[in-house]
Design a protein around this motif. Structure first.
Motif, PDB file in Angstrom:
ATOM      1  N   LYS A 220     -44.158  89.595  71.351  1.00 16.92           N
ATOM      2  CA  LYS A 220     -43.594  88.570  72.241  1.00 16.92           C
ATOM      3  C   LYS A 220     -44.651  88.076  73.227  1.00 16.92           C
ATOM      4  CE  LYS A 220     -38.814  89.685  71.698  1.00 16.92           C
ATOM      5  NZ  LYS A 220     -37.518  89.909  72.263  1.00 16.92           N
ATOM      6  N   LYS A 221     -45.551  88.976  73.636  1.00 15.80           N
ATOM      7  CA  LYS A 221     -46.663  88.546  74.495  1.00 15.80           C
ATOM      8  C   LYS A 221     -47.526  87.530  73.751  1.00 15.80           C
ATOM      9  CE  LYS A 221     -47.195  92.779  77.160  1.00 15.80           C
ATOM     10  NZ  LYS A 221     -48.076  93.909  77.474  1.00 15.80           N
ATOM     11  N   LEU A 222     -47.800  87.808  72.477  1.00 20.41           N
ATOM     12  CA  LEU A 222     -48.617  86.878  71.690  1.00 20.41           C
ATOM     13  C   LEU A 222     -47.924  85.529  71.539  1.00 20.41           C
ATOM     14  CD1 LEU A 222     -50.164  89.110  68.880  1.00 20.41           C
ATOM     15  CD2 LEU A 222     -51.273  88.223  70.947  1.00 20.41           C
ATOM     16  N   LEU A 223     -46.630  85.537  71.319  1.00 15.29           N
ATOM     17  CA  LEU A 223     -45.896  84.276  71.200  1.00 15.29           C
ATOM     18  C   LEU A 223     -45.982  83.486  72.507  1.00 15.29           C
ATOM     19  CD1 LEU A 223     -44.125  82.410  69.522  1.00 15.29           C
ATOM     20  CD2 LEU A 223     -42.132  83.716  70.288  1.00 15.29           C
ATOM     21  N   LYS A 224     -45.874  84.198  73.621  1.00 16.16           N
ATOM     22  CA  LYS A 224     -45.915  83.557  74.938  1.00 16.16           C
ATOM     23  C   LYS A 224     -47.268  82.885  75.207  1.00 16.16           C
ATOM     24  CE  LYS A 224     -45.497  84.671  79.820  1.00 16.16           C
ATOM     25  NZ  LYS A 224     -45.470  85.736  80.799  1.00 16.16           N
ATOM     26  N   VAL A 225     -48.371  83.500  74.735  1.00 17.70           N
ATOM     27  CA  VAL A 225     -49.703  82.968  75.026  1.00 17.70           C
ATOM     28  C   VAL A 225     -50.281  82.154  73.866  1.00 17.70           C
ATOM     29  CG1 VAL A 225     -50.172  84.881  76.601  1.00 17.70           C
ATOM     30  CG2 VAL A 225     -50.972  85.018  74.229  1.00 17.70           C
TER      31      VAL A 225
ATOM     32  N   ALA B 226     -56.877  79.901  64.459  1.00 18.27           N
ATOM     33  CA  ALA B 226     -56.298  80.636  65.591  1.00 18.27           C
ATOM     34  C   ALA B 226     -54.778  80.739  65.450  1.00 18.27           C
ATOM     35  CB  ALA B 226     -56.666  79.959  66.907  1.00 18.27           C
ATOM     36  N   ARG B 227     -54.138  79.636  65.080  1.00 14.78           N
ATOM     37  CA  ARG B 227     -52.678  79.644  64.887  1.00 14.78           C
ATOM     38  C   ARG B 227     -52.275  80.630  63.792  1.00 14.78           C
ATOM     39  NH1 ARG B 227     -53.674  74.148  65.086  1.00 14.78           N
ATOM     40  NH2 ARG B 227     -53.027  73.272  67.080  1.00 14.78           N
ATOM     41  N   ASP B 228     -52.971  80.541  62.663  1.00  9.75           N
ATOM     42  CA  ASP B 228     -52.644  81.395  61.524  1.00  9.75           C
ATOM     43  C   ASP B 228     -52.874  82.870  61.855  1.00  9.75           C
ATOM     44  OD1 ASP B 228     -51.707  81.945  59.009  1.00  9.75           O
ATOM     45  OD2 ASP B 228     -53.473  81.227  57.943  1.00  9.75           O
TER      46      ASP B 228
ATOM     47  N   ALA C 257     -49.543  96.009  65.256  1.00 11.61           N
ATOM     48  CA  ALA C 257     -50.567  95.029  64.888  1.00 11.61           C
ATOM     49  C   ALA C 257     -50.853  94.093  66.062  1.00 11.61           C
ATOM     50  CB  ALA C 257     -50.117  94.230  63.667  1.00 11.61           C
ATOM     51  N   SER C 258     -49.803  93.644  66.736  1.00 11.42           N
ATOM     52  CA  SER C 258     -49.969  92.739  67.875  1.00 11.42           C
ATOM     53  C   SER C 258     -50.720  93.421  69.011  1.00 11.42           C
ATOM     54  CB  SER C 258     -48.600  92.247  68.360  1.00 11.42           C
ATOM     55  OG  SER C 258     -47.959  91.502  67.349  1.00 11.42           O
ATOM     56  N   SER C 259     -50.424  94.687  69.247  1.00  7.99           N
ATOM     57  CA  SER C 259     -51.132  95.451  70.286  1.00  7.99           C
ATOM     58  C   SER C 259     -52.613  95.568  69.964  1.00  7.99           C
ATOM     59  CB  SER C 259     -50.532  96.850  70.434  1.00  7.99           C
ATOM     60  OG  SER C 259     -49.219  96.772  70.919  1.00  7.99           O
TER      61      SER C 259
ATOM     62  N   ARG D 162     -58.089  87.415  80.610  1.00 10.34           N
ATOM     63  CA  ARG D 162     -57.629  87.210  81.997  1.00 10.34           C
ATOM     64  C   ARG D 162     -56.850  85.908  82.113  1.00 10.34           C
ATOM     65  NH1 ARG D 162     -62.302  89.919  83.058  1.00 10.34           N
ATOM     66  NH2 ARG D 162     -63.623  88.081  83.110  1.00 10.34           N
ATOM     67  N   LYS D 163     -57.363  84.846  81.482  1.00 12.84           N
ATOM     68  CA  LYS D 163     -56.688  83.543  81.524  1.00 12.84           C
ATOM     69  C   LYS D 163     -55.278  83.644  80.929  1.00 12.84           C
ATOM     70  CE  LYS D 163     -57.008  78.814  79.875  1.00 12.84           C
ATOM     71  NZ  LYS D 163     -57.676  77.897  78.970  1.00 12.84           N
ATOM     72  N   LEU D 164     -55.153  84.439  79.860  1.00 11.83           N
ATOM     73  CA  LEU D 164     -53.852  84.617  79.192  1.00 11.83           C
ATOM     74  C   LEU D 164     -53.001  85.697  79.871  1.00 11.83           C
ATOM     75  CD1 LEU D 164     -55.027  84.524  75.450  1.00 11.83           C
ATOM     76  CD2 LEU D 164     -54.119  82.641  76.829  1.00 11.83           C
ATOM     77  N   GLU D 165     -53.569  86.327  80.908  1.00 11.65           N
ATOM     78  CA  GLU D 165     -52.901  87.405  81.645  1.00 11.65           C
ATOM     79  C   GLU D 165     -52.569  88.587  80.747  1.00 11.65           C
ATOM     80  OE1 GLU D 165     -49.627  85.627  83.774  1.00 11.65           O
ATOM     81  OE2 GLU D 165     -50.960  84.406  84.996  1.00 11.65           O
ATOM     82  N   LEU D 166     -53.541  88.941  79.875  1.00  6.36           N
ATOM     83  CA  LEU D 166     -53.369  90.070  78.984  1.00  6.36           C
ATOM     84  C   LEU D 166     -54.204  91.283  79.415  1.00  6.36           C
ATOM     85  CD1 LEU D 166     -53.456  88.232  75.536  1.00  6.36           C
ATOM     86  CD2 LEU D 166     -51.463  89.178  76.718  1.00  6.36           C
TER      87      LEU D 166
END
Length: 166
Positions: free
Chosen positions: A80-85, A128-130, A142-144, A159-163
């Motif tokens: 969900k973090k990846l979807l958000k950013v 990048a999208r894929d 995998a997302s982690s 940092r820009k993506l707040e990750l």
């Protein structure tokens, strides 16, 4: 599963309810495949035991359970973090860093050769999208891994993506 790892399946029958841990998942259109790791464990479960709906997987018409390996300290699941950013990742990641991510994810077994080749044929933004969508569909582990690789390879974008962890 190959070799000695298949011994974990001795005594299992079609339709048994099993707990599978440390298994990588792949989703291609509507097909889900499971890929074992050296840490994969399969345990036969009591069929009367209640299994949360979020941890159920339907494979070839049979119900199997797989408990997610998510960290309790992370309030938002990694996918969900990846979807958000996603939008800012697509706009901000360089082609050179995308190639580093692909190499790391291939090495760690998150993506396979076919997925890597498919992603590599695209323009930077589509690559990048894929990449982010492919990894996100594979779940929390995998997302982690993509997030931790992003933190390591491109701390500025992280940092820009707040990750970046506080």
């Amino acid at each position: 599963m190959w070799g000695d790892e298949t011994e974990q399946c001795n005594g299992l029958s079609v339709g048994d309810v099993v707990k599978v841990t440390n298994m990588k998942t792949n989703k291609y259109y509507e097909n889900i495949s499971l890929n074992s790791t050296v840490h994969t464990r399969i345990e036969k479960m009591d069929p009367s035991r209640s299994v949360p709906k979020t941890s159920r997987i339907l494979l070839q018409g049979r119900l199997y359970s797989s408990e997610a390996n998510s960290s309790p300290s992370e309030a938002i699941p990694a996918e969900k973090k990846l979807l958000k950013v996603r939008k800012d990742f697509v706009g901000g990641v360089s082609d050179a860093n995308l190639n580093q991510f692909l190499d790391k994810l291939l090495h760690d077994g998150v993506i396979n050769d076919e997925e890597m080749q498919s992603i590599n044929t695209k323009s930077r933004a589509d690559k990048a999208r894929d990449l982010i969508d492919t990894v996100r569909r594979k779940g929390t582990e995998a997302s982690s891994l993509l997030i931790s690789t992003l933190r390591e390879v491109d701390p500025h974008l992280s940092r820009k993506l707040e990750l970046i962890r506080s």
